[in-house]
Design an enzyme around this catalytic site. Sequence first.
Site, PDB file in Angstrom:
ATOM      1  N   CYS A  64     -12.304  -1.348   3.476  1.00  0.00           N
ATOM      2  CA  CYS A  64     -11.285  -1.438   4.532  1.00  0.00           C
ATOM      3  C   CYS A  64     -11.899  -1.369   5.920  1.00  0.00           C
ATOM      4  O   CYS A  64     -11.195  -1.528   6.922  1.00  0.00           O
ATOM      5  CB  CYS A  64     -10.250  -0.332   4.360  1.00  0.00           C
ATOM      6  SG  CYS A  64      -9.474  -0.359   2.748  1.00  0.00           S
ATOM      7  N   HIS A 101      -1.664  -3.335   6.749  1.00  0.00           N
ATOM      8  CA  HIS A 101      -3.066  -3.068   6.422  1.00  0.00           C
ATOM      9  C   HIS A 101      -3.664  -4.182   5.541  1.00  0.00           C
ATOM     10  O   HIS A 101      -3.915  -3.967   4.349  1.00  0.00           O
ATOM     11  CB  HIS A 101      -3.155  -1.692   5.734  1.00  0.00           C
ATOM     12  CG  HIS A 101      -4.539  -1.225   5.440  1.00  0.00           C
ATOM     13  ND1 HIS A 101      -5.667  -1.658   6.108  1.00  0.00           N
ATOM     14  CD2 HIS A 101      -4.994  -0.339   4.500  1.00  0.00           C
ATOM     15  CE1 HIS A 101      -6.741  -1.058   5.606  1.00  0.00           C
ATOM     16  NE2 HIS A 101      -6.357  -0.264   4.633  1.00  0.00           N
TER      17      HIS A 101
HETATM   18  N1  COA Z   1       5.864   1.714   3.665  1.00  0.00           N
HETATM   19  C1  COA Z   1       7.158   1.468   3.924  1.00  0.00           C
HETATM   20  N2  COA Z   1       7.899   0.593   3.216  1.00  0.00           N
HETATM   21  C2  COA Z   1       7.277  -0.052   2.221  1.00  0.00           C
HETATM   22  C3  COA Z   1       5.925   0.157   1.906  1.00  0.00           C
HETATM   23  C4  COA Z   1       5.217   1.079   2.680  1.00  0.00           C
HETATM   24  N3  COA Z   1       3.934   1.328   2.417  1.00  0.00           N
HETATM   25  N4  COA Z   1       5.589  -0.638   0.866  1.00  0.00           N
HETATM   26  C5  COA Z   1       6.693  -1.330   0.541  1.00  0.00           C
HETATM   27  N5  COA Z   1       7.709  -0.977   1.351  1.00  0.00           N
HETATM   28  C6  COA Z   1       9.103  -1.426   1.290  1.00  0.00           C
HETATM   29  C7  COA Z   1       9.237  -2.909   1.099  1.00  0.00           C
HETATM   30  O1  COA Z   1       9.369  -3.565   2.345  1.00  0.00           O
HETATM   31  C8  COA Z   1      10.501  -2.995   0.294  1.00  0.00           C
HETATM   32  O2  COA Z   1      11.606  -2.821   1.162  1.00  0.00           O
HETATM   33  P1  COA Z   1      12.979  -3.628   0.936  1.00  0.00           P
HETATM   34  O3  COA Z   1      13.467  -3.180  -0.422  1.00  0.00           O
HETATM   35  O4  COA Z   1      13.832  -3.184   2.078  1.00  0.00           O
HETATM   36  O5  COA Z   1      12.604  -5.080   0.967  1.00  0.00           O
HETATM   37  C9  COA Z   1      10.456  -1.771  -0.600  1.00  0.00           C
HETATM   38  O6  COA Z   1       9.640  -0.826   0.116  1.00  0.00           O
HETATM   39  C10 COA Z   1       9.847  -2.024  -1.965  1.00  0.00           C
HETATM   40  O7  COA Z   1       8.675  -2.803  -1.774  1.00  0.00           O
HETATM   41  P2  COA Z   1       7.661  -3.156  -2.937  1.00  0.00           P
HETATM   42  O8  COA Z   1       6.751  -4.217  -2.443  1.00  0.00           O
HETATM   43  O9  COA Z   1       8.396  -3.373  -4.228  1.00  0.00           O
HETATM   44  O10 COA Z   1       6.838  -1.778  -3.046  1.00  0.00           O
HETATM   45  P3  COA Z   1       5.806  -1.412  -4.163  1.00  0.00           P
HETATM   46  O11 COA Z   1       6.354  -0.247  -4.907  1.00  0.00           O
HETATM   47  O12 COA Z   1       5.373  -2.605  -4.934  1.00  0.00           O
HETATM   48  O13 COA Z   1       4.546  -0.914  -3.274  1.00  0.00           O
HETATM   49  C11 COA Z   1       3.201   0.887  -2.547  1.00  0.00           C
HETATM   50  C12 COA Z   1       4.600   0.269  -2.554  1.00  0.00           C
HETATM   51  C13 COA Z   1       3.261   2.151  -1.725  1.00  0.00           C
HETATM   52  C14 COA Z   1       2.766   1.221  -3.983  1.00  0.00           C
HETATM   53  C15 COA Z   1       2.207  -0.124  -1.922  1.00  0.00           C
HETATM   54  O14 COA Z   1       2.630  -0.423  -0.609  1.00  0.00           O
HETATM   55  C16 COA Z   1       0.793   0.414  -1.897  1.00  0.00           C
HETATM   56  O15 COA Z   1       0.094   0.391  -2.921  1.00  0.00           O
HETATM   57  N6  COA Z   1       0.306   0.882  -0.725  1.00  0.00           N
HETATM   58  C17 COA Z   1      -1.045   1.419  -0.592  1.00  0.00           C
HETATM   59  C18 COA Z   1      -2.027   0.316  -0.310  1.00  0.00           C
HETATM   60  C19 COA Z   1      -3.433   0.844  -0.297  1.00  0.00           C
HETATM   61  O16 COA Z   1      -3.826   1.664  -1.124  1.00  0.00           O
HETATM   62  N7  COA Z   1      -4.246   0.368   0.641  1.00  0.00           N
HETATM   63  C20 COA Z   1      -5.620   0.784   0.765  1.00  0.00           C
HETATM   64  C21 COA Z   1      -5.696   2.078   1.470  1.00  0.00           C
HETATM   65  S1  COA Z   1      -7.281   2.846   1.386  1.00  0.00           S
END
Ligand code: COA
Length: 386
Positions: A84, A333
């Site tokens: 990252c 991100h």
């Molecule tokens: N923050 C706020 N809202 C979020 C979000 C986040 N991180 N991720 C998704 N959403 C929202 C979407 O916009 C969607 O909203 P809507 O229903 O109004 O359209 C809803 O939440 C569901 O989205 P979805 O894509 O189905 O979520 P998901 O469960 O597949 O993914 C996480 C959510 C948290 C698991 C995913 O964002 C993730 O893995 N994040 C971490 C990424 C990471 O590890 N990066 C590297 C860092 S070192």
Amino acid sequence: MREVAIVGAAETRFGKSELSYRELAVEAARGALEDAGAEPGQVEALFLGSYSPGTFVHQEHVAPLIASELGLSHIPSTRVENACASGATAFVSGMMAIAAGLYDVVLVVGAEKMTSTPVAETTRILAEAADWENESKVGLTFPGAFALMARAYLHKYGYGREILDAVAIKNHANALANPYAQFHKAITAEDIAKSPMVADPLTLYDCSPISDGAAAILLVAADAARNFAKPAVRVLGFGQASDSLALFRRPDLTTLPAARQAAQRAYRMAGVSPRDISLAEVHDCFTIAEIIATEDLGFFEPGQGGEAARAGATSRDGQIPVNPSGGLKAKGHPVGATGVGQLVEAIFQLRGEAGGRQIDGAELALTHNVGGSGATCVVTILGRAA
Ligand code: COA
């Protein structure tokens, strides 16, 4: 070493995009050239930060791909991968090449397209940036790793999760004024309490999202900067440091030693201290990471970052504005693009072009880009044109 300046900056909107990987990278790169009033033919080298385009979109060898799409076929082009922190590391590579006198004009691009793969696969691809043999293989994902850090921090200093809420609420609010941000949605502590748990204690709103996006910067030798359209932003200092990929090798989960080292090097090179910084774009891949960053960067003493977040000291009108862009949490991100995107925000702020999120009188901006859970850290300090 020669002085280095920035004369062009641009980024795409972060979030789920209809554009392909190459289209995103090209849009940002053309934007940076246009911003500088530069022609593609002036670019002497390209550095491209990208984490895993081979697995995300089945395309490796991306640096010459983007160079040729831009019509820069015969210049040297190099991909830089540091998880990252790929974006900021690409920036450092470009900066060092100019400082060493090899080139006068260098284009730095960061790009990633992460939404084409299902979320479970994206999580696995990201986990390959941690220690696979010792930790990822047995199920430690990045949300899991940062949940361990959050637990350690809350336990050590006796905080509740309201300090995490404060970071998420602030960054979602800041992103409302950022047209490049993935989310334009204000949130409350109640929303967070009702949101799904991802890795206890981290909920959905503690996590940065999965994003597509690209950002680009045109770097030049400072003595050539007046030949371009925009006032030059000065690169005053940078620091880079490394650490173990594995969390189990770290004696303390409440600080990132590489971030402390990188920050000290950047402050020393720039000849400034944390008190001089007008704003910081820090790597809040999870809310706890922002709190730890504000301590590692020397804005607050160990254990005080949580209270500072709760008290609003890191809000746009606080003692040290942190992530006025919305940060990774709400701006998004797209991992290889993130470090360059942080620098683009810093440049907009130093040029007074940050619109509704402008920090008045911004003189010095700091960026903090982390790879993995702290195995790479790059800190840069930029200054407003004199
Ligand atoms: N923050 C706020 N809202 C979020 C979000 C986040 N991180 N991720 C998704 N959403 C929202 C979407 O916009 C969607 O909203 P809507 O229903 O109004 O359209 C809803 O939440 C569901 O989205 P979805 O894509 O189905 O979520 P998901 O469960 O597949 O993914 C996480 C959510 C948290 C698991 C995913 O964002 C993730 O893995 N994040 C971490 C990424 C990471 O590890 N990066 C590297 C860092 S070192």
